[in-house]
Design a protein around this motif. Sequence first.
Motif, PDB file in Angstrom:
ATOM      1  N   VAL A   7       0.854  -1.193   0.000  1.00 42.28           N
ATOM      2  CA  VAL A   7       0.000   0.000   0.000  1.00 42.28           C
ATOM      3  C   VAL A   7       0.886   1.238   0.000  1.00 42.28           C
ATOM      4  O   VAL A   7       1.854   1.338   0.753  1.00 42.28           O
ATOM      5  N   ARG A   8       0.563   2.143  -0.892  1.00 33.31           N
ATOM      6  CA  ARG A   8       1.298   3.404  -0.956  1.00 33.31           C
ATOM      7  C   ARG A   8       0.274   4.540  -0.904  1.00 33.31           C
ATOM      8  O   ARG A   8      -0.612   4.643  -1.766  1.00 33.31           O
ATOM      9  N   ILE A   9       0.381   5.344   0.141  1.00 28.40           N
ATOM     10  CA  ILE A   9      -0.528   6.477   0.333  1.00 28.40           C
ATOM     11  C   ILE A   9       0.252   7.755   0.068  1.00 28.40           C
ATOM     12  O   ILE A   9       1.293   8.003   0.683  1.00 28.40           O
ATOM     13  N   ALA A  50      -6.501  -6.024   5.929  1.00 34.53           N
ATOM     14  CA  ALA A  50      -6.492  -5.008   6.990  1.00 34.53           C
ATOM     15  C   ALA A  50      -5.639  -3.789   6.631  1.00 34.53           C
ATOM     16  O   ALA A  50      -5.268  -3.022   7.512  1.00 34.53           O
ATOM     17  N   TRP A  51      -5.376  -3.604   5.345  1.00 38.15           N
ATOM     18  CA  TRP A  51      -4.486  -2.493   4.995  1.00 38.15           C
ATOM     19  C   TRP A  51      -4.995  -1.126   5.448  1.00 38.15           C
ATOM     20  O   TRP A  51      -4.189  -0.284   5.845  1.00 38.15           O
ATOM     21  N   PRO A  52      -6.348  -0.868   5.448  1.00 40.61           N
ATOM     22  CA  PRO A  52      -6.768   0.472   5.841  1.00 40.61           C
ATOM     23  C   PRO A  52      -6.417   0.805   7.292  1.00 40.61           C
ATOM     24  O   PRO A  52      -6.061   1.948   7.593  1.00 40.61           O
ATOM     25  N   THR A  53      -6.510  -0.189   8.187  1.00 35.98           N
ATOM     26  CA  THR A  53      -6.123   0.103   9.570  1.00 35.98           C
ATOM     27  C   THR A  53      -4.610   0.007   9.729  1.00 35.98           C
ATOM     28  O   THR A  53      -4.007   0.767  10.474  1.00 35.98           O
ATOM     29  N   TRP A  54      -4.000  -0.907   8.979  1.00 33.75           N
ATOM     30  CA  TRP A  54      -2.551  -1.108   9.096  1.00 33.75           C
ATOM     31  C   TRP A  54      -1.775   0.166   8.816  1.00 33.75           C
ATOM     32  O   TRP A  54      -0.903   0.567   9.568  1.00 33.75           O
ATOM     33  N   TRP A  55      -2.141   0.829   7.709  1.00 32.95           N
ATOM     34  CA  TRP A  55      -1.311   1.991   7.356  1.00 32.95           C
ATOM     35  C   TRP A  55      -1.511   3.135   8.324  1.00 32.95           C
ATOM     36  O   TRP A  55      -0.589   3.896   8.609  1.00 32.95           O
ATOM     37  N   ARG A  56      -2.733   3.219   8.893  1.00 29.91           N
ATOM     38  CA  ARG A  56      -2.954   4.297   9.874  1.00 29.91           C
ATOM     39  C   ARG A  56      -2.171   4.029  11.161  1.00 29.91           C
ATOM     40  O   ARG A  56      -1.655   4.943  11.786  1.00 29.91           O
TER      41      ARG A  56
END
Length: 480
Positions: free
Chosen positions: A263-265, A432-438
Amino acid sequence: MKAEQNHLITRIGAGTPCGAVLRSYWQPVALVDEFNPVLDPRMAQRPLKALRVMGQDLVLFRDEKGQWGLLDRDCPHRGADLSFGRHEGDGLRCPFHGWKFDARGVCLETPAEPTGSKLCERVKQRSYPVLEKSGVLFGWFGEPGTVPPPFPEFDCFAAPATHSFAFKGLWRANWLQAFEVGIDPAHPSFLHRFLNDEALVAIGDNAAGKQFRSASAGDADGERWPMTRIMREFHQPEISFEAVPWGLQLTALRPMTDELTHVRITNAIFPHTFVIPLSETLTITQMHLPVDDENTYWFSIFTSFDGPVDKEAMRQQRLQYIQLPDYVPRSGRHNHWGFNPDEQRRQTFLGMGEDDINVHDQWAVESMGPIQDRTREHLGTSDKVIMANRRLLLKAIETVQAGGTAPGVADPALAAKMRGPDTVDGIAPAGAWPTWWREQMQKKRAGAPWHPLPDPQSEGERHEAPEPALAPSPLGRSLG
Ligand code: FES
Ligand SMILES: [Fe+2]
């Protein structure tokens, strides 16, 4: 895109609709370093530079009290060039007939006029407000009599001087294509691809061009992956974006296995700034100042969420590729940007070196021509951020033309939301990437010695699901 539309979104001179949008924001005009006599010996005697910003010719100087003066360059008497003026400490004197102006543009003397003349009181040179932030001088070019907006509190401006470093460089092309290269989440898989891997670059090695040689956060089965390998092997990102008060927050997912996704934000701050991760603890905030319609200065602020930055080392690395005093790249159209077909076959996708990836972007921006002819392009699914940004820009032009406020211009209520923005590059659990990156971001912020404020966009908000993958690559398949 129709030719008229392309014209509308690229031309930024005074009086143009797009120029009116850009003049709603503080614009980076110079580095404070440009006034450092160690880097430019001329500054010891005469701290003054001729500038061109959005097609306007200006002179920037520092007076003996340390105040910055940013004035129109044509003398209000008969138009001679004030950048050749005599720097007299308390002001700038035109060499033609000796008229003198202070940093606010107030006329102090008109010495050729008869004694007792009141002409001076009726003359004012137009001056522009200047703010110094994180080693960059910002000017504001809004209509005379209007008040500049509050300055946003993004991380790059909140970090102390010890934890930030600013640099710039000239690209010979229109500002919008420069920005559109920067906010394009698909291009690193190609333009910046290295065909071979090397040892990981240690965190804290800020070498220009080593960006994709450092590791992504997280690991795959205990193995650390360099960003470059992920970019190379998973080249069809699932791109999505979310509108935030100051622009777009961009997500690029690269599914690696059933369990793992990269994931790259990154962020597109309207109208011309992107914020991307350089490593686990460094971000780059890059602004694109139109010099005129066909030239652009990028200004980058590197922000450390870990230890202090070594400014001298970072500067020296970049001076290998960019020349003072005007920050002109050594490579460019004149030498085919250093293109080497043999390297293209064996080492890199592009063939313009591994050490300075900035020249890769420079080639992409400049090789389109001074102003890209968007009537001839064919956009695809992977260009959705480019399209979204153009829609924002067209809407902003319409809004400002109708007397409204440009998007993301900080009123006091919005200013509080202009923090962060968060960036991440890492390998996350697929579901779980949305919580992971946060969580990664919270850790990074908590670890920063200068206590950055949280990005309000990341607090409790959710991403919409991105569109399905076009064709995910299997783990380990090499595309090089
Ligand atoms: S043109 Fe500048 S003083 Fe006459
Ligand atoms: Fe790039």
